[in-house]
Design a protein around this motif. Sequence first.
Motif, PDB file in Angstrom:
ATOM      1  N   GLY A  33      40.550 -24.907  -7.378  1.00 33.91           N
ATOM      2  CA  GLY A  33      41.916 -25.336  -7.116  1.00 33.91           C
ATOM      3  C   GLY A  33      42.862 -24.179  -6.825  1.00 33.91           C
ATOM      4  N   MET A  34      42.316 -22.995  -6.706  1.00 34.61           N
ATOM      5  CA  MET A  34      43.154 -21.814  -6.480  1.00 34.61           C
ATOM      6  C   MET A  34      42.599 -20.982  -5.338  1.00 34.61           C
ATOM      7  SD  MET A  34      43.740 -20.334 -10.363  1.00 34.61           S
ATOM      8  CE  MET A  34      42.032 -20.505 -10.928  1.00 34.61           C
ATOM      9  N   MET A  37      43.652 -15.185  -4.318  1.00 35.13           N
ATOM     10  CA  MET A  37      44.902 -14.434  -4.523  1.00 35.13           C
ATOM     11  C   MET A  37      45.727 -14.931  -5.701  1.00 35.13           C
ATOM     12  SD  MET A  37      46.630 -14.004  -0.833  1.00 35.13           S
ATOM     13  CE  MET A  37      45.514 -13.986   0.565  1.00 35.13           C
ATOM     14  N   GLU A  38      45.487 -16.175  -6.102  1.00 30.76           N
ATOM     15  CA  GLU A  38      46.313 -16.793  -7.141  1.00 30.76           C
ATOM     16  C   GLU A  38      45.685 -16.719  -8.531  1.00 30.76           C
ATOM     17  OE1 GLU A  38      46.295 -20.567  -4.735  1.00 30.76           O
ATOM     18  OE2 GLU A  38      48.391 -20.568  -5.388  1.00 30.76           O
ATOM     19  N   MET A  39      44.515 -16.110  -8.619  1.00 30.80           N
ATOM     20  CA  MET A  39      43.790 -16.077  -9.897  1.00 30.80           C
ATOM     21  C   MET A  39      44.241 -14.917 -10.760  1.00 30.80           C
ATOM     22  SD  MET A  39      39.920 -16.574  -8.551  1.00 30.80           S
ATOM     23  CE  MET A  39      39.432 -18.076  -7.684  1.00 30.80           C
ATOM     24  N   SER A  40      44.404 -15.187 -12.046  1.00 29.02           N
ATOM     25  CA  SER A  40      44.568 -14.092 -12.985  1.00 29.02           C
ATOM     26  C   SER A  40      43.351 -13.191 -12.884  1.00 29.02           C
ATOM     27  CB  SER A  40      44.683 -14.628 -14.412  1.00 29.02           C
ATOM     28  OG  SER A  40      44.537 -13.551 -15.328  1.00 29.02           O
ATOM     29  N   HIS A  41      43.600 -11.875 -12.859  1.00 27.72           N
ATOM     30  CA  HIS A  41      42.471 -10.950 -12.789  1.00 27.72           C
ATOM     31  C   HIS A  41      41.645 -10.981 -14.064  1.00 27.72           C
ATOM     32  CE1 HIS A  41      45.970  -8.958 -14.421  1.00 27.72           C
ATOM     33  NE2 HIS A  41      45.271  -7.944 -14.856  1.00 27.72           N
ATOM     34  N   THR A 241      46.591  -4.091 -12.671  1.00 27.35           N
ATOM     35  CA  THR A 241      46.102  -5.238 -11.908  1.00 27.35           C
ATOM     36  C   THR A 241      45.419  -4.732 -10.649  1.00 27.35           C
ATOM     37  OG1 THR A 241      47.999  -6.489 -12.704  1.00 27.35           O
ATOM     38  CG2 THR A 241      46.738  -7.462 -10.906  1.00 27.35           C
TER      39      THR A 241
ATOM     40  N   MET B   1      46.411 -33.197   0.715  1.00 28.45           N
ATOM     41  CA  MET B   1      45.666 -32.429  -0.284  1.00 28.45           C
ATOM     42  C   MET B   1      46.544 -32.136  -1.507  1.00 28.45           C
ATOM     43  SD  MET B   1      43.942 -28.679   0.233  1.00 28.45           S
ATOM     44  CE  MET B   1      43.223 -27.811  -1.165  1.00 28.45           C
ATOM     45  N   ARG B   3      46.950 -29.976  -4.833  1.00 27.22           N
ATOM     46  CA  ARG B   3      46.438 -28.800  -5.535  1.00 27.22           C
ATOM     47  C   ARG B   3      46.910 -28.842  -6.974  1.00 27.22           C
ATOM     48  NH1 ARG B   3      47.760 -23.509  -3.809  1.00 27.22           N
ATOM     49  NH2 ARG B   3      45.595 -22.881  -3.885  1.00 27.22           N
ATOM     50  N   PRO B   4      46.164 -28.225  -7.887  1.00 26.37           N
ATOM     51  CA  PRO B   4      46.642 -28.123  -9.270  1.00 26.37           C
ATOM     52  C   PRO B   4      47.914 -27.271  -9.319  1.00 26.37           C
ATOM     53  CG  PRO B   4      44.337 -27.408  -9.053  1.00 26.37           C
ATOM     54  CD  PRO B   4      44.876 -27.567  -7.673  1.00 26.37           C
ATOM     55  N   ASN B   6      49.554 -24.059 -10.930  1.00 24.26           N
ATOM     56  CA  ASN B   6      49.001 -22.810 -11.447  1.00 24.26           C
ATOM     57  C   ASN B   6      50.110 -22.012 -12.133  1.00 24.26           C
ATOM     58  OD1 ASN B   6      47.897 -20.279 -11.812  1.00 24.26           O
ATOM     59  ND2 ASN B   6      47.169 -20.059  -9.706  1.00 24.26           N
ATOM     60  N   SER B   8      49.832 -19.184 -13.828  1.00 26.19           N
ATOM     61  CA  SER B   8      49.419 -17.802 -14.108  1.00 26.19           C
ATOM     62  C   SER B   8      50.602 -16.840 -14.036  1.00 26.19           C
ATOM     63  CB  SER B   8      48.355 -17.362 -13.095  1.00 26.19           C
ATOM     64  OG  SER B   8      48.025 -16.007 -13.297  1.00 26.19           O
ATOM     65  N   GLY B  10      50.360 -13.795 -13.214  1.00 26.74           N
ATOM     66  CA  GLY B  10      50.195 -12.874 -12.096  1.00 26.74           C
ATOM     67  C   GLY B  10      48.884 -12.133 -12.159  1.00 26.74           C
ATOM     68  N   PRO B  11      48.148 -12.073 -11.083  1.00 23.16           N
ATOM     69  CA  PRO B  11      48.395 -12.748  -9.818  1.00 23.16           C
ATOM     70  C   PRO B  11      48.680 -14.233 -10.019  1.00 23.16           C
ATOM     71  CG  PRO B  11      46.551 -11.239  -9.590  1.00 23.16           C
ATOM     72  CD  PRO B  11      46.918 -11.260 -11.035  1.00 23.16           C
ATOM     73  N   ALA B  12      49.560 -14.751  -9.202  1.00 15.78           N
ATOM     74  CA  ALA B  12      50.153 -16.056  -9.491  1.00 15.78           C
ATOM     75  C   ALA B  12      50.131 -16.945  -8.256  1.00 15.78           C
ATOM     76  CB  ALA B  12      51.580 -15.863  -9.982  1.00 15.78           C
ATOM     77  N   ALA B  13      50.615 -18.166  -8.457  1.00 15.23           N
ATOM     78  CA  ALA B  13      50.633 -19.153  -7.377  1.00 15.23           C
ATOM     79  C   ALA B  13      51.343 -18.613  -6.138  1.00 15.23           C
ATOM     80  CB  ALA B  13      51.324 -20.426  -7.858  1.00 15.23           C
ATOM     81  N   LYS B 324      44.181 -28.489 -18.419  1.00 15.20           N
ATOM     82  CA  LYS B 324      43.322 -28.269 -17.258  1.00 15.20           C
ATOM     83  C   LYS B 324      42.876 -29.607 -16.662  1.00 15.20           C
ATOM     84  CE  LYS B 324      39.512 -25.499 -15.569  1.00 15.20           C
ATOM     85  NZ  LYS B 324      38.401 -24.592 -15.863  1.00 15.20           N
ATOM     86  N   LEU B 329      47.021 -25.310 -14.762  1.00 17.87           N
ATOM     87  CA  LEU B 329      46.103 -24.190 -14.958  1.00 17.87           C
ATOM     88  C   LEU B 329      46.778 -22.943 -15.517  1.00 17.87           C
ATOM     89  CD1 LEU B 329      44.091 -24.402 -11.581  1.00 17.87           C
ATOM     90  CD2 LEU B 329      43.682 -25.639 -13.742  1.00 17.87           C
ATOM     91  N   GLN B 330      45.976 -22.130 -16.208  1.00 17.23           N
ATOM     92  CA  GLN B 330      46.341 -20.758 -16.616  1.00 17.23           C
ATOM     93  C   GLN B 330      47.578 -20.725 -17.528  1.00 17.23           C
ATOM     94  OE1 GLN B 330      44.461 -17.719 -13.991  1.00 17.23           O
ATOM     95  NE2 GLN B 330      45.508 -18.749 -12.341  1.00 17.23           N
TER      96      GLN B 330
END
Lengths: 368, 368
Positions: A33-34, A37-41, A241, B1, B3-4, B6, B8, B10-13, B324, B329-330
């Motif tokens: 779903g991400m 680029m949008e994922m936490s590292h 990061t 579509m 999407r969830p 997010n 987070s 950072g890295p973030a939505a 989730k 998310l996150q």
Amino acid sequence: MTRPYNFSAGPAAIPEEVLQTAASEMLDWHGSGMSVMEMSHRGKEFISIYEQAEADLRELLAVPSNFKILFMQGGGLAENAIVPLNLSRGASADFVVTGSWSQKSQKEARKYCEVHIAASNEADGHTSLPAPSSWQLSAKPSYVHLCSNETIHGVEFHELPDLKALGCDAPLVIDFSSHVASRSVDWSRVGVAFGGAQKNLGPAGLTLVVIREDLLGQALKACPSAFDYQLVANNQSMYNTPPTYGIYMAGLTFQWLKRQTEGGLTGLAAMEARNIAKARLLYEFLDQSQLYSNPVALDGRSRMNIPFRLRDESLNDAFLAGAKARGLLQLKGHKSVGGMRASIYNAMPLAGVQALVDYLRDFEQTQA
Amino acid sequence: MTRPYNFSAGPAAIPEEVLQTAASEMLDWHGSGMSVMEMSHRGKEFISIYEQAEADLRELLAVPSNFKILFMQGGGLAENAIVPLNLSRGASADFVVTGSWSQKSQKEARKYCEVHIAASNEADGHTSLPAPSSWQLSAKPSYVHLCSNETIHGVEFHELPDLKALGCDAPLVIDFSSHVASRSVDWSRVGVAFGGAQKNLGPAGLTLVVIREDLLGQALKACPSAFDYQLVANNQSMYNTPPTYGIYMAGLTFQWLKRQTEGGLTGLAAMEARNIAKARLLYEFLDQSQLYSNPVALDGRSRMNIPFRLRDESLNDAFLAGAKARGLLQLKGHKSVGGMRASIYNAMPLAGVQALVDYLRDFEQTQA
């Protein structure tokens, strides 16, 4: 879909399959779903991407277990400072100058330590490869630096020097930015290898550092924590990061590289064989031509970056316009040396080099 | 579509429209036959992308003409060294400590200069905003540093201090990583602002620096050339190869931001109004809840990063699993403070915050 052939020296062509995967996963990586680029590292999705990329690179380049692989930022120019900040101990370092990049490296190192030029091909315009037997190494350098492929001058070391055989115990540092992953590396002769990703690995903004573990932990106090190799290694390249999307793109490129085959070879061996064939095709054409010439001595010619000149430089603009019309892009030489340059990194297929040679021949015939 | 959402930190939505554009242009940017990743940073295609991004950012943030906009690498942690390398002149700097990030900044600066803590909220666990009238500024600091939004502790400056009114001539340095482009900036009170891109601007690996021109040209000798603000400014952020794809993604985000409207407002003003509404919705729910709580004093609550705890922390895993399952998310808090955190940057719509509040309410009711 037919794409043009892109001869840029970097940022450079990326394999079409890699770009297609990246496009298809842009909004949703593997059902997460991400976008990557949008994922936490620090999340499990990105950690899995990171670990796969690191493992694939280690396998491809046969990096021994006593070397750490670091993914950093700042490119080769930042490493010109980061290396002496980490390795010089404020003492001295030896440099082998073979072109613009090693020149920049030795100049920047002078901020942090004494610099000794052990060899230089400046006198012949950076067109030769100084033989290691002729190098004047100093007594106790903290390290010896060379650029194993000069992107601008097109000079490549086809064998790394054996410093021990030259009576030198210092670690060898190589800037392999522009030929990394184009050929195997003899790690027994290397202490540190670094390179920007934007030629053979992925997008600009990612820097690869491969360092022998015993060289960690020597940083000067002035070294920013984010660039202290020990801290970066201790934190699996996540002290700060990391450039997450660049690591993902590099990882896709490593998987693409592993899939390559050529005459019974696979992976890096296949790629190296193809790179040899590509370079031979282009050099052989240039050498028999009346219009074009490459100045580099035979034993130092780069497989990746091939500068050449038209004997009549008033034809340069027409040459470039004709190339673009045939879908042959970014052939203009670096502003510091002029002329033309064909960078034929891993992502350039043999068909692209053949298309270039066909154009070179046709253009030359129109001038006859 | 669908999407969830997010959350987070950072890295973030990233706005879905931005990701869609990036996906559609991945193999061929505007008919160039190249991905943006494959373009020479010195070619006209990338230069046009760069110049548009710079101009859009200058317009959005109303950056005065006597400030330079720099696109760099290394993120906030690298800037913790780069700022004193460029501004301290080896003398001293004052720090206002309001959470983890300003703590890290003052610690790193000690490598390069004397550090004076002018104010700190450490005693109350980084939950308050020290009033400028209470700050103990030193006599002649080379600069005064604060983090204008603490990503981990959720403390935000809603008004920047007027150092001149406090009798201090030094430039104010703000780390605005986690609220940049979420609100306007009073540049009359700022000397340097820096921030990693990976919260509100684009992908990780890009760092924004906005600096008043009279502060350029003071770097210490130990400053790596690639991080010397003067050299970066003189070379339009291309002293070294910039993170080209990150700049492109940030540029797409700036264009998205310019298109936003909210109650008659447009661009950054629309975004700020929306961010105020989003934060109010979430804080009002948390404050009336019996299960959740946010510890930050009312005048220092961040609009972007909202840490909260469940009064019964044995419910944490169930809370996160249920979130989730609803596509939220996150939400896990930073490891250093635990609990939960909702980061609601520009790319998070009001509907996403509403979905979070709905879930918070439903989860609380199942525990009643």
